[in-house]
Write a protein that holds these residues in place. Sequence first.
Motif, PDB file in Angstrom:
ATOM      1  N   GLY A  13      53.900  52.721  31.289  1.00  0.00           N
ATOM      2  CA  GLY A  13      53.855  51.429  30.308  1.00  0.00           C
ATOM      3  C   GLY A  13      54.004  51.329  29.072  1.00  0.00           C
ATOM      4  N   VAL A  14      54.734  50.402  28.470  1.00  0.00           N
ATOM      5  CA  VAL A  14      55.177  50.219  26.756  1.00  0.00           C
ATOM      6  C   VAL A  14      54.928  48.682  26.619  1.00  0.00           C
ATOM      7  N   GLU A  15      54.698  48.621  25.396  1.00  0.00           N
ATOM      8  CA  GLU A  15      54.476  47.368  24.462  1.00  0.00           C
ATOM      9  C   GLU A  15      55.581  46.366  25.020  1.00  0.00           C
ATOM     10  N   GLY A  16      56.576  46.696  25.282  1.00  0.00           N
ATOM     11  CA  GLY A  16      57.761  45.652  25.893  1.00  0.00           C
ATOM     12  C   GLY A  16      57.480  45.195  26.992  1.00  0.00           C
ATOM     13  N   ASP A  17      56.486  45.813  27.943  1.00  0.00           N
ATOM     14  CA  ASP A  17      56.230  45.528  29.529  1.00  0.00           C
ATOM     15  C   ASP A  17      55.252  44.224  29.327  1.00  0.00           C
ATOM     16  N   LEU A  18      54.732  44.107  28.245  1.00  0.00           N
ATOM     17  CA  LEU A  18      53.363  43.181  28.237  1.00  0.00           C
ATOM     18  C   LEU A  18      53.407  41.817  29.014  1.00  0.00           C
ATOM     19  N   GLU A  19      54.733  41.140  28.589  1.00  0.00           N
ATOM     20  CA  GLU A  19      54.629  39.928  29.221  1.00  0.00           C
ATOM     21  C   GLU A  19      55.062  39.969  30.528  1.00  0.00           C
ATOM     22  N   ALA A  20      55.646  40.776  31.339  1.00  0.00           N
ATOM     23  CA  ALA A  20      56.103  40.890  32.765  1.00  0.00           C
ATOM     24  C   ALA A  20      54.740  41.539  33.496  1.00  0.00           C
ATOM     25  N   LEU A  21      54.166  42.199  32.800  1.00  0.00           N
ATOM     26  CA  LEU A  21      52.722  42.789  33.381  1.00  0.00           C
ATOM     27  C   LEU A  21      51.765  41.546  33.302  1.00  0.00           C
ATOM     28  N   THR A  22      51.569  40.972  32.448  1.00  0.00           N
ATOM     29  CA  THR A  22      50.782  39.854  32.395  1.00  0.00           C
ATOM     30  C   THR A  22      51.058  38.706  33.367  1.00  0.00           C
ATOM     31  N   ASP A  23      52.451  38.549  33.556  1.00  0.00           N
ATOM     32  CA  ASP A  23      53.036  37.477  34.704  1.00  0.00           C
ATOM     33  C   ASP A  23      52.533  38.138  36.145  1.00  0.00           C
ATOM     34  N   LEU A  24      52.694  39.284  36.187  1.00  0.00           N
ATOM     35  CA  LEU A  24      52.652  39.897  37.605  1.00  0.00           C
ATOM     36  C   LEU A  24      51.014  39.795  37.934  1.00  0.00           C
ATOM     37  N   TYR A  25      50.118  40.144  36.920  1.00  0.00           N
ATOM     38  CA  TYR A  25      48.789  40.136  37.102  1.00  0.00           C
ATOM     39  C   TYR A  25      48.242  38.671  37.301  1.00  0.00           C
ATOM     40  N   ASN A  26      48.795  37.666  36.641  1.00  0.00           N
ATOM     41  CA  ASN A  26      48.443  36.312  36.743  1.00  0.00           C
ATOM     42  C   ASN A  26      48.878  35.711  38.158  1.00  0.00           C
ATOM     43  N   HIS A  27      49.652  36.120  38.737  1.00  0.00           N
ATOM     44  CA  HIS A  27      49.857  35.794  40.318  1.00  0.00           C
ATOM     45  C   HIS A  27      48.729  36.054  41.022  1.00  0.00           C
ATOM     46  N   TYR A  28      48.330  37.322  40.835  1.00  0.00           N
ATOM     47  CA  TYR A  28      47.270  37.717  41.635  1.00  0.00           C
ATOM     48  C   TYR A  28      45.888  36.905  41.303  1.00  0.00           C
ATOM     49  N   VAL A  29      45.848  36.538  39.951  1.00  0.00           N
ATOM     50  CA  VAL A  29      44.495  35.751  39.525  1.00  0.00           C
ATOM     51  C   VAL A  29      44.624  34.392  40.208  1.00  0.00           C
ATOM     52  N   ARG A  30      45.838  33.797  40.133  1.00  0.00           N
ATOM     53  CA  ARG A  30      45.890  32.460  40.802  1.00  0.00           C
ATOM     54  C   ARG A  30      45.929  32.284  42.031  1.00  0.00           C
ATOM     55  N   GLU A  31      46.431  33.403  42.703  1.00  0.00           N
ATOM     56  CA  GLU A  31      46.743  33.129  44.310  1.00  0.00           C
ATOM     57  C   GLU A  31      46.002  33.907  45.380  1.00  0.00           C
ATOM     58  N   THR A  32      45.382  34.997  44.575  1.00  0.00           N
ATOM     59  CA  THR A  32      44.634  36.248  45.832  1.00  0.00           C
ATOM     60  C   THR A  32      43.277  36.186  45.071  1.00  0.00           C
ATOM     61  N   PRO A  33      42.427  36.545  46.128  1.00  0.00           N
ATOM     62  CA  PRO A  33      41.322  37.303  45.710  1.00  0.00           C
ATOM     63  C   PRO A  33      41.300  38.755  45.578  1.00  0.00           C
ATOM     64  N   ILE A  34      42.392  39.196  45.471  1.00  0.00           N
ATOM     65  CA  ILE A  34      42.640  40.783  45.115  1.00  0.00           C
ATOM     66  C   ILE A  34      41.776  41.003  43.689  1.00  0.00           C
ATOM     67  N   THR A  35      42.082  40.303  42.722  1.00  0.00           N
ATOM     68  CA  THR A  35      41.307  40.524  41.426  1.00  0.00           C
ATOM     69  C   THR A  35      40.076  39.237  41.583  1.00  0.00           C
ATOM     70  N   PHE A  36      39.010  39.838  41.007  1.00  0.00           N
ATOM     71  CA  PHE A  36      38.001  38.698  40.602  1.00  0.00           C
ATOM     72  C   PHE A  36      37.967  37.817  39.459  1.00  0.00           C
ATOM     73  N   ASP A  37      39.094  38.060  38.505  1.00  0.00           N
ATOM     74  CA  ASP A  37      39.323  37.286  37.432  1.00  0.00           C
ATOM     75  C   ASP A  37      39.799  35.944  38.028  1.00  0.00           C
ATOM     76  N   THR A  38      39.299  34.920  37.435  1.00  0.00           N
ATOM     77  CA  THR A  38      39.680  33.317  37.886  1.00  0.00           C
ATOM     78  C   THR A  38      40.405  32.664  36.911  1.00  0.00           C
ATOM     79  N   ALA A  39      40.454  32.971  35.672  1.00  0.00           N
ATOM     80  CA  ALA A  39      41.411  32.436  34.744  1.00  0.00           C
ATOM     81  C   ALA A  39      42.550  33.397  34.429  1.00  0.00           C
TER      82      ALA A  39
END
Length: 176
Positions: A13-39
């Motif tokens: 992974g590189v710096e240019g991936d940051l936005e896409a990686l954040t969007d992908l992770y945020n899907h799991y934050v919002r929609e699933t219990p796969i991560t225990f992050d809640t915000a």
Amino acid sequence: MSSKPTEVQVRPGVEGDLEALTDLYNHYVRETPITFDTAVFTPEERRPWLLSHPEDGPYRLMVAAESGLRGNSQRILGYATSSPYRPKAAYATSVEVTVYVAPDAGRRGIGTLLYKALFAALADEDLHRAYAGIAQPNEASVRLHERFGFRHIGTYGEVGRKFGRYWDVAWYEKEL
């Protein structure tokens, strides 16, 4: 009309991936219990996480990217990481690993490609064990980890609360 098949590339992974990686992770934050992050996170809030996974050493970030039909554009299909298991020095030869796959990229072998690349990258590191915590139920993740030689070592019952209910986390271990 025929279209060229897309190619999946697994790379650090590189710096240019940051936005896409954040969007992908945020899907799991919002929609699933796969991560225990809640915000959800902003890319700037996730930058320290990205920077904690350099291209060498025991803490890696591998990204699966699909080359687009329009030139050099790449769509992030998923990522895998190895991170410190715990902060104390005696844990230095243990890592916690995880995989996140884009919701529309499941069942394409992306998780398998990512773990193959991650474990190949870690092969020459001074590591002894890899651990993975899997929020339950998640049969796809359990199958992926077992395919890579992880074995179930225990379950924390109702260890996290998200979406108004408690979730178990099954822990898996792999010798490196």
